[in-house]
Design an enzyme around this catalytic site. Structure first.
Site, PDB file in Angstrom:
ATOM      1  N   LYS A  82       8.939   7.123  -4.314  1.00 33.03           N
ATOM      2  CA  LYS A  82       8.147   7.159  -3.088  1.00 33.03           C
ATOM      3  C   LYS A  82       8.465   8.413  -2.276  1.00 33.03           C
ATOM      4  O   LYS A  82       9.589   8.928  -2.308  1.00 33.03           O
ATOM      5  CB  LYS A  82       8.464   5.893  -2.288  1.00 33.03           C
ATOM      6  CG  LYS A  82       7.568   5.602  -1.092  1.00 33.03           C
ATOM      7  CD  LYS A  82       7.993   4.264  -0.482  1.00 33.03           C
ATOM      8  CE  LYS A  82       7.184   3.888   0.753  1.00 33.03           C
ATOM      9  NZ  LYS A  82       7.606   2.562   1.271  1.00 33.03           N
ATOM     10  N   SER A 158       3.854  -0.348   2.339  1.00 37.51           N
ATOM     11  CA  SER A 158       3.763   1.087   2.471  1.00 37.51           C
ATOM     12  C   SER A 158       4.008   1.855   1.178  1.00 37.51           C
ATOM     13  O   SER A 158       3.792   3.073   1.141  1.00 37.51           O
ATOM     14  CB  SER A 158       4.750   1.568   3.540  1.00 37.51           C
ATOM     15  OG  SER A 158       6.083   1.334   3.137  1.00 37.51           O
ATOM     16  N   SER A 182       7.020  -3.972   1.644  1.00 38.23           N
ATOM     17  CA  SER A 182       6.357  -2.756   1.185  1.00 38.23           C
ATOM     18  C   SER A 182       6.452  -2.444  -0.292  1.00 38.23           C
ATOM     19  O   SER A 182       5.809  -1.508  -0.757  1.00 38.23           O
ATOM     20  CB  SER A 182       6.864  -1.552   1.984  1.00 38.23           C
ATOM     21  OG  SER A 182       6.434  -1.609   3.317  1.00 38.23           O
TER      22      SER A 182
END
Length: 469
Positions: A82, A158, A182
């Protein structure tokens, strides 16, 4: 195997090709980079592609496999990390246009370090929303990240790009981070598997008792492989736990004799749509058929516990906003700026009171789930939402995270698994276990994976028509 079959296969099939010499890590990286070129434009999952770094890692892995000395199960496998995970020489933007000129990272955070030590081929970094404070694939810097099953639909967040990339067949597993759901939310939107581990089991920086890095993949076995690599301790995370004993067992945990709670509703105004509840009921029925003692749980809360938690998130986001140079703050996504603005006016005593309220709510959750060996619940209360939306409530972009957020507060491990496709879109269930039972949660999730009523054929997002499959 065809090129598509290679990239859509579980990682074990690729390792077998490495062992036999039928393919090399360099071959699979070449296919992966070509797939990024072909499929990423439809979903916008990749924030940065590190072709040179990945090539060097793949070449080293190819030499190890040729010598019969791979470093472990991730050696030579393409993976992603990420945007918020620091890795040397790669950009860190935290999803925000205001950070576009921040210098590249000069250190490897614990997840990136563990992956490199294991020989994984980090092909790049994936997109996320501003500050990680939106459970949707919408960012001021990256734009909209779309769901590969239907590009008019949201990827969740997210860890938005991690979910969209995996469902598009980019990488065999991914590192996301999870503060309110997330990794589990994108898994629910995109048909994947993910684990929010016991806090401290997967080290990360900066240390946090609420946020965890977590593995994501298309199969439970692939998530187990990454979990084993990520879960080694790291002195930089003062909350990191002592090593667990050995690798995660790969045998499924049969539910016979287990007490399973089914949580369809948290409390006032927070239940789930009928289509989601039908998928949850299918999972409960599978567990009951497997010999579990399955009971429907009463709602956990009489009063809505979310406002206090939301205010804690607002203060966190407001602090990050204030850390940005004043003339750049207008670049932060307006939904985040508007939502977190009240956080700047909260006093220390307000913050403390909210923290105490959240702790009381977390204890209610812990005590209720402790009556069972494991609890299953929805991941998301609806069958997703439109790609452009910042959440089900635009004024509170994390408000639909109720089923997932409380496991971050109790530090319990919680996995997500796709268990149905109402209307052609994935719907996930959540499997929650007691603290430290990460391996057992994954093993029960693997048993459920074997009972899933649908066989998943992964989509090519460039060929998927929007508005339904």
């Amino acid at each position: 195997m065809s090129d598509d079959a290679v990239l859509d296969s579980p990682a074990d099939a690729v390792r077998e090709a490495y062992r036999s010499g039928a393919m090399t890590p360099v071959d699979v990286l070449t296919l992966t980079l070509a797939r990024i070129d072909a499929r990423n434009p439809a979903v916008n999952a990749m924030a940065y592609v590190d072709a040179d770094g990945a090539a060097a890692a793949a070449e080293a892995a190819t030499r190890r496999w040729a010598a019969g000395a791979p470093l472990g199960p991730l050696d030579g496998l393409p993976v992603t990390i990420k945007d918020s995970v620091h890795a040397v020489g790669t950009p860190w933007r935290h999803g925000c246009a205001a950070n576009a000129d921040v210098p590249d990272s000069t250190f490897d955070s614990p997840p990136a370090a563990r992956l490199k030590e294991a020989g994984a081929v980090i092909v790049g970094k994936t997109t996320m929303p501003d500050f990680g404070m939106m459970a949707a694939g919408v960012s001021s810097l990256y734009g909209i990240t779309r769901n590969p099953w239907d590009t008019s639909r949201n990827s969740g967040g997210s860890s938005a790009g991690a979910g969209a990339a995996l469902a598009s067949g980019i990488g065999f597993s991914a590192v996301g981070t999870d503060i309110a759901g997330s990794v589990r939310l994108p898994a629910g939107h995109c048909g994947l598997v993910a684990l929010k581990p016991t806090q401290g089991r997967v080290p990360h920086t900066a240390p946090s008792t609420m946020r965890s890095a977590g593995p994501m993949g298309r199969t439970v076995d692939d998530v187990m492989d990454m979990y084993d690599v990520l879960s080694g301790p790291d002195a930089r995370d003062l909350w990191s736990l002592a090593p667990s004993s050995g690798s995660t067992p790969r045998d499924p945990l049969a539910p016979s004799g287990l007490r399973i709670g089914v949580l369809p509703e948290l409390g006032p105004n927070f239940g789930a749509d009928d289509a989601v509840l039908a998928v949850l009921a299918d999972a409960a029925a599978a567990l009951r058929d497997g010999g579990a003692d399955v009971s429907t749980m009463a709602p956990l809360f009489r009063d809505d516990p979310y406002p206090a938690l939301d205010r804690l998130f607002q203060v966190r986001a407001a602090a990050e906003l204030e850390s940005i140079r004043e003339d750049l703050r207008e670049l932060v996504h307006p939904a985040i700026r508007g939502w977190c603005a009240p956080g700047a006016d909260r006093s220390a005593t307000d913050f403390t009171r909210d923290g105490e309220a959240v702790a009381r709510s977390a204890e209610l959750v812990r005590a209720a789930t402790a009556e069972f060996d494991y609890v299953i619940s929805p991941v998301i209360p609806t069958v997703g939402f439109a790609a452009e939306e910042v959440g089900l409530d635009p004024s509170h972009p994390l408000a639909h995270c109720g089923f997932t957020a409380w496991a971050n507060q109790t530090a319990q491990p919680a996995a997500a698994l796709c268990f149905g496709f109402p209307g052609g879109m994935p719907v996930g269930i959540q499997v929650i276990g007691p603290r430290f039972a990460d391996a057992e949660v994954l093993r029960l999730t693997k048993w459920l994976e074997s009972k899933r009523p649908d066989t998943i054929t992964w989509p090519d997002p460039a060929a998927v028509r929007t508005g339904g499959n």
